[in-house]
Design a protein around this motif. Sequence first.
Motif, PDB file in Angstrom:
ATOM      1  N   ILE A 114       5.253  -4.197   4.559  1.00  0.00           N
ATOM      2  CA  ILE A 114       6.285  -3.072   4.832  1.00  0.00           C
ATOM      3  C   ILE A 114       6.021  -2.216   3.698  1.00  0.00           C
ATOM      4  N   LEU A 115       6.018  -0.879   4.273  1.00  0.00           N
ATOM      5  CA  LEU A 115       5.728   0.275   3.097  1.00  0.00           C
ATOM      6  C   LEU A 115       7.258   0.789   2.889  1.00  0.00           C
ATOM      7  N   LEU A 116       7.432   0.482   1.469  1.00  0.00           N
ATOM      8  CA  LEU A 116       8.371   1.058   0.887  1.00  0.00           C
ATOM      9  C   LEU A 116       8.163   2.300   0.361  1.00  0.00           C
ATOM     10  N   GLU A 117       8.652   3.431   1.287  1.00  0.00           N
ATOM     11  CA  GLU A 117       8.036   4.703   1.049  1.00  0.00           C
ATOM     12  C   GLU A 117       8.512   5.399  -0.282  1.00  0.00           C
TER      13      GLU A 117
ATOM     14  N   ASP B 231       7.059   1.711   8.635  1.00  0.00           N
ATOM     15  CA  ASP B 231       5.642   1.408   8.591  1.00  0.00           C
ATOM     16  C   ASP B 231       5.271   0.453   7.919  1.00  0.00           C
ATOM     17  N   GLY B 232       3.853   0.081   8.105  1.00  0.00           N
ATOM     18  CA  GLY B 232       3.459  -1.206   7.604  1.00  0.00           C
ATOM     19  C   GLY B 232       1.998  -1.606   8.091  1.00  0.00           C
ATOM     20  N   THR B 233       1.558  -2.742   7.638  1.00  0.00           N
ATOM     21  CA  THR B 233       0.285  -3.191   8.277  1.00  0.00           C
ATOM     22  C   THR B 233       0.201  -4.673   8.311  1.00  0.00           C
ATOM     23  N   ILE B 234      -0.307  -5.202   9.127  1.00  0.00           N
ATOM     24  CA  ILE B 234      -0.571  -6.735   9.362  1.00  0.00           C
ATOM     25  C   ILE B 234      -2.041  -7.098   8.705  1.00  0.00           C
TER      26      ILE B 234
ATOM     27  N   ALA C 237      -7.627  -6.126   6.659  1.00  0.00           N
ATOM     28  CA  ALA C 237      -6.640  -5.729   6.136  1.00  0.00           C
ATOM     29  C   ALA C 237      -6.994  -3.894   6.208  1.00  0.00           C
ATOM     30  N   ASP C 238      -6.153  -3.208   6.235  1.00  0.00           N
ATOM     31  CA  ASP C 238      -6.155  -1.949   6.074  1.00  0.00           C
ATOM     32  C   ASP C 238      -4.709  -1.073   5.699  1.00  0.00           C
ATOM     33  N   PHE C 239      -4.907  -1.199   4.289  1.00  0.00           N
ATOM     34  CA  PHE C 239      -3.603  -0.665   3.812  1.00  0.00           C
ATOM     35  C   PHE C 239      -3.740   0.972   3.463  1.00  0.00           C
ATOM     36  N   ASP C 240      -4.669   1.560   3.918  1.00  0.00           N
ATOM     37  CA  ASP C 240      -4.857   2.892   3.888  1.00  0.00           C
ATOM     38  C   ASP C 240      -4.400   3.765   5.162  1.00  0.00           C
ATOM     39  N   ASN C 241      -4.515   2.848   6.225  1.00  0.00           N
ATOM     40  CA  ASN C 241      -4.015   3.532   7.636  1.00  0.00           C
ATOM     41  C   ASN C 241      -2.725   2.774   8.024  1.00  0.00           C
ATOM     42  N   LEU C 242      -1.655   2.748   7.504  1.00  0.00           N
ATOM     43  CA  LEU C 242      -0.294   2.333   7.767  1.00  0.00           C
ATOM     44  C   LEU C 242       0.380   2.906   9.038  1.00  0.00           C
ATOM     45  N   ASP C 243       1.018   2.138   9.915  1.00  0.00           N
ATOM     46  CA  ASP C 243       1.457   2.789  11.135  1.00  0.00           C
ATOM     47  C   ASP C 243       2.742   2.090  11.269  1.00  0.00           C
ATOM     48  N   SER C 244       3.218   2.434  12.627  1.00  0.00           N
ATOM     49  CA  SER C 244       4.522   1.811  12.820  1.00  0.00           C
ATOM     50  C   SER C 244       4.524   0.215  13.093  1.00  0.00           C
ATOM     51  N   ILE C 245       5.102  -0.616  11.979  1.00  0.00           N
ATOM     52  CA  ILE C 245       4.810  -2.041  12.052  1.00  0.00           C
ATOM     53  C   ILE C 245       5.550  -2.560  13.523  1.00  0.00           C
TER      54      ILE C 245
ATOM     55  N   GLN D 282      -8.190  -5.003  24.278  1.00  0.00           N
ATOM     56  CA  GLN D 282      -8.622  -4.043  23.131  1.00  0.00           C
ATOM     57  C   GLN D 282      -7.368  -2.765  23.384  1.00  0.00           C
ATOM     58  N   VAL D 283      -7.217  -2.444  21.940  1.00  0.00           N
ATOM     59  CA  VAL D 283      -5.975  -1.399  21.727  1.00  0.00           C
ATOM     60  C   VAL D 283      -6.492  -0.531  20.858  1.00  0.00           C
ATOM     61  N   TYR D 284      -5.706   0.543  20.707  1.00  0.00           N
ATOM     62  CA  TYR D 284      -5.802   1.422  19.402  1.00  0.00           C
ATOM     63  C   TYR D 284      -4.630   1.353  18.925  1.00  0.00           C
ATOM     64  N   TYR D 285      -4.678   1.646  17.382  1.00  0.00           N
ATOM     65  CA  TYR D 285      -3.150   1.547  16.754  1.00  0.00           C
ATOM     66  C   TYR D 285      -2.401   2.624  17.395  1.00  0.00           C
ATOM     67  N   PRO D 286      -1.042   2.301  17.140  1.00  0.00           N
ATOM     68  CA  PRO D 286      -0.048   3.016  17.691  1.00  0.00           C
ATOM     69  C   PRO D 286      -0.285   4.733  17.459  1.00  0.00           C
ATOM     70  N   ASP D 287      -0.561   4.999  16.355  1.00  0.00           N
ATOM     71  CA  ASP D 287      -0.593   6.448  15.804  1.00  0.00           C
ATOM     72  C   ASP D 287      -1.934   6.857  15.210  1.00  0.00           C
ATOM     73  N   LEU D 288      -3.097   6.024  15.295  1.00  0.00           N
ATOM     74  CA  LEU D 288      -4.019   6.349  14.609  1.00  0.00           C
ATOM     75  C   LEU D 288      -5.411   5.933  15.498  1.00  0.00           C
ATOM     76  N   PRO D 289      -6.597   6.401  15.237  1.00  0.00           N
ATOM     77  CA  PRO D 289      -7.659   6.119  16.196  1.00  0.00           C
ATOM     78  C   PRO D 289      -8.316   4.836  15.610  1.00  0.00           C
ATOM     79  N   LEU D 290      -7.671   3.699  15.406  1.00  0.00           N
ATOM     80  CA  LEU D 290      -8.385   2.558  14.793  1.00  0.00           C
ATOM     81  C   LEU D 290      -8.336   1.489  16.355  1.00  0.00           C
ATOM     82  N   GLU D 291      -9.333   1.126  16.352  1.00  0.00           N
ATOM     83  CA  GLU D 291      -9.565   0.118  17.575  1.00  0.00           C
ATOM     84  C   GLU D 291      -9.503  -1.419  17.329  1.00  0.00           C
TER      85      GLU D 291
END
Length: 160
Positions: free
Chosen positions: A7-10, A43-46, A56-64, A85-94
């Motif tokens: 989880i991103l602690l903003e 926001d966060g990552t899995i 792991a992608d800590f550079d492209n955090l999204d709605s967890i 197949q799907v893309y990240y919610p708010d980013l063009p990451l497949e």
Amino acid sequence: MKIETYILLEDKDICVPLDGQDEIKRFTDSKEDLIVEDLLILDGTITFKHKNESIADFDNLDSINTLWHYYTNVLFDFLDEGYGQVYYPDLPLEITLEKKSKKELILSLEDQILVCDIDIFLKEFYKASNKFIELRIFITDGKYDDNFKKSIKKLKKYID
């Protein structure tokens, strides 16, 4: 196989694993907009680790919360059709999940690839998603609910 949610602690600009529940709770208690229009705003990552491979992608955090839904939907597509197949919610990451063999799957996020035994992946996914559900209950004092818990319960039938 290890699947972890961060989880991103903003306020501190750091990502904290779910083991840091108290720190995450302090942060979410200070957020005025944690739940907006029935959406959990966090926001966060899995991350996924298996043997010497990791995703792991800590550079492209999204709605967890949404990210967990997307990974779950891809997993169900994979279980039903052998491919998802799907893309990240708010980013063009497949994100893709596909069969490598009768017993193995390939998970990929852009140029990162992980190969794992399907049964091992399912068990760890189930465990990690339930841990995330527990965090949601904890940080919202049980006030937030959507269909995610029901979806995860459906996974149980695929696990030995």
